[in-house]
Structures are given as C-alpha cells and as structure tokens.
Design a protein around this motif. Structure first.
Motif, mmCIF file in Angstrom:
data_model
loop_
_atom_site.group_PDB
_atom_site.id
_atom_site.type_symbol
_atom_site.label_atom_id
_atom_site.label_comp_id
_atom_site.label_asym_id
_atom_site.label_seq_id
_atom_site.Cartn_x
_atom_site.Cartn_y
_atom_site.Cartn_z
ATOM 1 N N HIS A 226 0.895 -1.189 0.156
ATOM 2 C CA HIS A 226 -0.018 0.061 0.097
ATOM 3 C C HIS A 226 0.756 1.246 0.217
ATOM 4 O O HIS A 226 1.898 1.359 0.770
ATOM 5 N N MET A 227 0.577 2.318 -0.659
ATOM 6 C CA MET A 227 1.228 3.380 -0.846
ATOM 7 C C MET A 227 0.921 4.376 0.257
ATOM 8 O O MET A 227 0.068 4.531 1.009
ATOM 9 N N GLN A 228 2.101 4.922 0.835
ATOM 10 C CA GLN A 228 2.200 5.843 1.998
ATOM 11 C C GLN A 228 2.610 7.201 1.465
ATOM 12 O O GLN A 228 3.579 7.118 0.496
ATOM 13 N N GLU A 229 2.244 8.286 1.838
ATOM 14 C CA GLU A 229 2.775 9.554 1.436
ATOM 15 C C GLU A 229 2.974 10.453 2.797
ATOM 16 O O GLU A 229 2.297 10.657 3.657
ATOM 17 N N VAL A 230 4.009 11.422 2.682
ATOM 18 C CA VAL A 230 4.480 12.449 3.555
ATOM 19 C C VAL A 230 4.889 13.561 3.169
ATOM 20 O O VAL A 230 5.494 13.761 1.695
ATOM 21 N N GLN A 231 4.688 14.693 3.681
ATOM 22 C CA GLN A 231 4.951 15.965 3.248
ATOM 23 C C GLN A 231 6.592 16.479 3.234
ATOM 24 O O GLN A 231 7.211 15.879 4.586
ATOM 25 N N VAL A 232 7.052 16.807 2.277
ATOM 26 C CA VAL A 232 8.644 17.074 2.422
ATOM 27 C C VAL A 232 8.852 18.597 2.724
ATOM 28 O O VAL A 232 9.734 19.043 3.595
ATOM 29 N N TRP A 233 7.719 19.557 2.104
ATOM 30 C CA TRP A 233 8.310 21.110 2.331
ATOM 31 C C TRP A 233 7.570 21.189 3.993
ATOM 32 O O TRP A 233 6.468 20.959 4.059
ATOM 33 N N LYS A 234 8.334 21.565 4.505
ATOM 34 C CA LYS A 234 8.241 22.057 5.963
ATOM 35 C C LYS A 234 7.591 20.557 6.570
ATOM 36 O O LYS A 234 6.763 20.842 7.266
ATOM 37 N N GLY A 235 8.045 19.467 6.419
ATOM 38 C CA GLY A 235 7.622 18.271 6.727
ATOM 39 C C GLY A 235 8.869 17.405 6.895
ATOM 40 O O GLY A 235 9.851 17.570 6.770
ATOM 41 N N PRO A 236 8.700 16.000 7.555
ATOM 42 C CA PRO A 236 9.714 15.151 7.889
ATOM 43 C C PRO A 236 10.064 14.492 6.884
ATOM 44 O O PRO A 236 11.605 14.186 6.791
ATOM 45 N N VAL A 249 7.715 11.284 -6.322
ATOM 46 C CA VAL A 249 8.179 12.589 -5.513
ATOM 47 C C VAL A 249 7.373 13.678 -6.440
ATOM 48 O O VAL A 249 7.706 13.568 -7.686
ATOM 49 N N TYR A 250 6.453 14.612 -5.967
ATOM 50 C CA TYR A 250 6.062 15.625 -6.715
ATOM 51 C C TYR A 250 5.896 16.855 -6.173
ATOM 52 O O TYR A 250 6.041 16.990 -4.879
ATOM 53 N N ASN A 251 5.816 17.912 -6.894
ATOM 54 C CA ASN A 251 5.733 19.352 -6.460
ATOM 55 C C ASN A 251 4.206 19.903 -6.938
ATOM 56 O O ASN A 251 4.282 20.298 -8.292
ATOM 57 N N GLY A 252 3.303 19.939 -6.137
ATOM 58 C CA GLY A 252 1.972 20.259 -6.774
ATOM 59 C C GLY A 252 1.970 21.628 -7.231
ATOM 60 O O GLY A 252 1.140 21.937 -7.959
ATOM 61 N N ASN A 253 2.450 22.520 -6.358
ATOM 62 C CA ASN A 253 2.316 23.785 -6.947
ATOM 63 C C ASN A 253 3.388 24.563 -7.706
ATOM 64 O O ASN A 253 3.429 25.532 -8.236
ATOM 65 N N ALA A 256 9.500 26.169 -5.962
ATOM 66 C CA ALA A 256 10.894 25.877 -5.978
ATOM 67 C C ALA A 256 11.254 24.537 -5.096
ATOM 68 O O ALA A 256 12.240 24.028 -5.027
ATOM 69 N N TYR A 257 10.154 24.287 -4.304
ATOM 70 C CA TYR A 257 10.196 23.103 -3.507
ATOM 71 C C TYR A 257 9.505 21.900 -3.564
ATOM 72 O O TYR A 257 8.194 22.049 -3.820
ATOM 73 N N VAL A 258 10.219 20.915 -3.547
ATOM 74 C CA VAL A 258 9.347 19.535 -3.464
ATOM 75 C C VAL A 258 8.229 19.584 -2.463
ATOM 76 O O VAL A 258 8.550 19.860 -1.235
ATOM 77 N N ASP A 259 7.159 19.244 -2.888
ATOM 78 C CA ASP A 259 5.812 18.962 -1.788
ATOM 79 C C ASP A 259 5.613 17.646 -0.912
ATOM 80 O O ASP A 259 5.792 17.598 0.329
ATOM 81 N N TYR A 260 5.468 16.597 -1.615
ATOM 82 C CA TYR A 260 5.340 15.305 -1.084
ATOM 83 C C TYR A 260 6.347 14.318 -1.809
ATOM 84 O O TYR A 260 6.814 14.389 -2.708
#
Length: 280
Positions: A226-236, A249-253, A256-260
């Motif tokens: 099963h897929m797990q997802e966590v925030q990278v920008w200002k996240g762990p 790995v994706y940048n939704g907006n 300049a920063y990767v989001d998740y």
C-alpha cells in the motif's frame, strides 16, 4: 449298498441326495441318526460278498478276512493280465528269422548300436562334446541373449551408453555414501539440495528435492504494498528504511520546493509466502 435313509439322517450332508450321519444336538432338539436293518444288511453283504467271492470262508474269529480277500483277488487279476499278454504274443516271434526281421536285418546290429551310443552326449562332459556349439545355442534361442550380455554395462565398472535410454521407473544413483533419485516427473531428490528439511521430501535418500529447494529458496514473484505519502516541504519526509522503496516525488504547486514524497513496501514471494524485502 445305499446311504443312510432313516428319518433321523442328516439330509444332503455330502451333496444333493447324499445323506449322512449326525451326533445330534440336545440344545436344539436335533436327534442323533438312528440305523435300521436295511443299512446293517447292506454293510454285511457288501463285505461278506468280497470275502466269499475270493474263495475264503467266513470265520467269526478272524478279523482280517476282507484284507486277505482284496489281496487275493488283486493277485488273481494281475496274473490273468500277465498270462493274456504272454499268450497273445505272435508264436513265431521267438524264431531267429522273426527276431532278425524285428531288428531290421542288420548284420552289424551291435556295431550300429555302439555307433548310435557314441553319438550321444556324455554326461560328465557337461556340454563340452557338443559338435557345433553355436548352432546348438541358436537352436535353443540363446545367441541373441549372449549378444546382449556382451554389450551390457558392467555393474562393477560401469560403461557408456550410446543413444537414448528409457526407464519405466525412477532412476537412483548411489556413490560415496550419497544417493540421488531422478523421478518420472523430472524432479531430482538428493542431499545436495539441503538435507531433509522443507516440503516434499524423499526420506529414502535423505535429501530434499529440486522442486522443494527451488520453491523454498528462490523468489517466485515481487509486489509493492500500500502507498504511503508524507510532506517534504516543512515536513519530516522519509528516511531510508528497510522494506520500503520511493515510488513518487511531486511538486503540486510547481514552486522551488518539492511538496510530497511517496513510498511502498516491497515484498517477495517465496514458497507461496509474501515476505518483506530487507535489502536489494
């Protein structure tokens, strides 16, 4: 002579219409077989007739008269047969001419007999005096067997077989205290596959089979959990951990920063069981 036919006889004791005797059974009310004068008379006259026909007079005090009568009658009949054989022979067979004719008028009869005897095999030669041994073996159908034996493998030293070999059963090979068996389904059983632990085991050869070894050792399939997802920008984010691989790995907006970042468990299938992979 007749079989017992009184009302207490055991009916059909020896087959259809062949009555016999019974001791009776008080518990069931079955009476024992009773005799009558007819049977006693039949027994008496059957025995007495044999004795009297042999010329022996009945003697109340002698108890072997039936045996003596049978013996005397047998000897008489045997003598009659012997006399009939002798008296029935041709009268002039005893003459020299008839005797010679019976022997084929061979003037060297004794020599002929000796020659015929010389052609016989001697028992103490054990076949060594057979003139044509190959023809003899051919006549009794052993030549083909001998040819097969000449080309057979030596069970002590082995040999080479040129061409295909088909066996009706499993093939077992033993050497140096180890044994392997080649089965009709293509499987091989032997100690080289890891002892006697595991699934399908042939205890006779003290070893697992290739089927068991392959299924308990090699990976049959791989899957992601099963897929797990966590925030990278200002996240762990995710640190490297056993069992997991990064799958996204994706940048939704689109700044300049990767989001998740996303990860999944990686699992392998060994012997039908799904196991988490520790390392690649």
């Amino acid at each position: 002579m007749h079989r017992i036919d009184t009302s207490t006889a055991q009916k059909d004791k020896f087959g259809q219409g062949k009555n016999g005797f019974t001791n009776g059974d008080p518990t069931t009310g079955t009476p024992s077989t009773k005799l009558n004068s007819d049977l006693y008379d039949a027994l008496q006259e059957e025995v007495c007739t044999v004795i009297e026909r042999s010329g022996i007079r009945l003697n109340k005090s002698q108890h072997d008269q039936l045996y003596q009568a049978v013996k005397k009658l047998s000897e008489t009949e045997a003598n009659k047969a012997k006399l009939a054989l002798v008296d029935g022979a041709t009268v002039d067979l005893n003459t020299l001419n008839k005797l010679a004719k019976a022997l084929g008028n061979d003037a060297k009869f004794s020599e002929t007999v000796i020659n015929l005897l010389n052609q016989k095999l001697a028992k103490n030669q054990n076949g060594a005096d057979i003139p044509d041994k190959n023809l003899f073996l051919k006549n009794i159908g052993l030549l083909e067997m001998i040819d097969c034996a000449k080309n057979a493998l030596d069970k002590r030293t082995g040999g080479t077989v040129n061409g295909g070999v088909t066996l009706g059963q499993n093939l077992t090979i033993s050497w140096g205290g180890r044994t392997a068996t080649f089965h009709e389904n293509g499987d091989v059983t032997g100690p080289v596959w890891g002892g006697t632990l595991g699934g399908w085991v042939d205890n006779k050869v003290n070893g697992r089979a290739t089927w068991d070894y392959v299924n308990t050792t090699f990976v049959k399939d791989i899957r992601l959990g099963h897929m797990q997802e966590v925030q990278v920008w200002k996240g762990p984010g995710y640190r490297e951990e056993p069992h997991y691989v990064i799958t996204g790995v994706y940048n939704g907006n689109v700044d300049a920063y990767v989001d998740y970042v996303q990860r999944r468990l990686i699992q392998k299938n060994v012997n039908g069981e799904w196991i988490n992979v520790w390392f690649m």
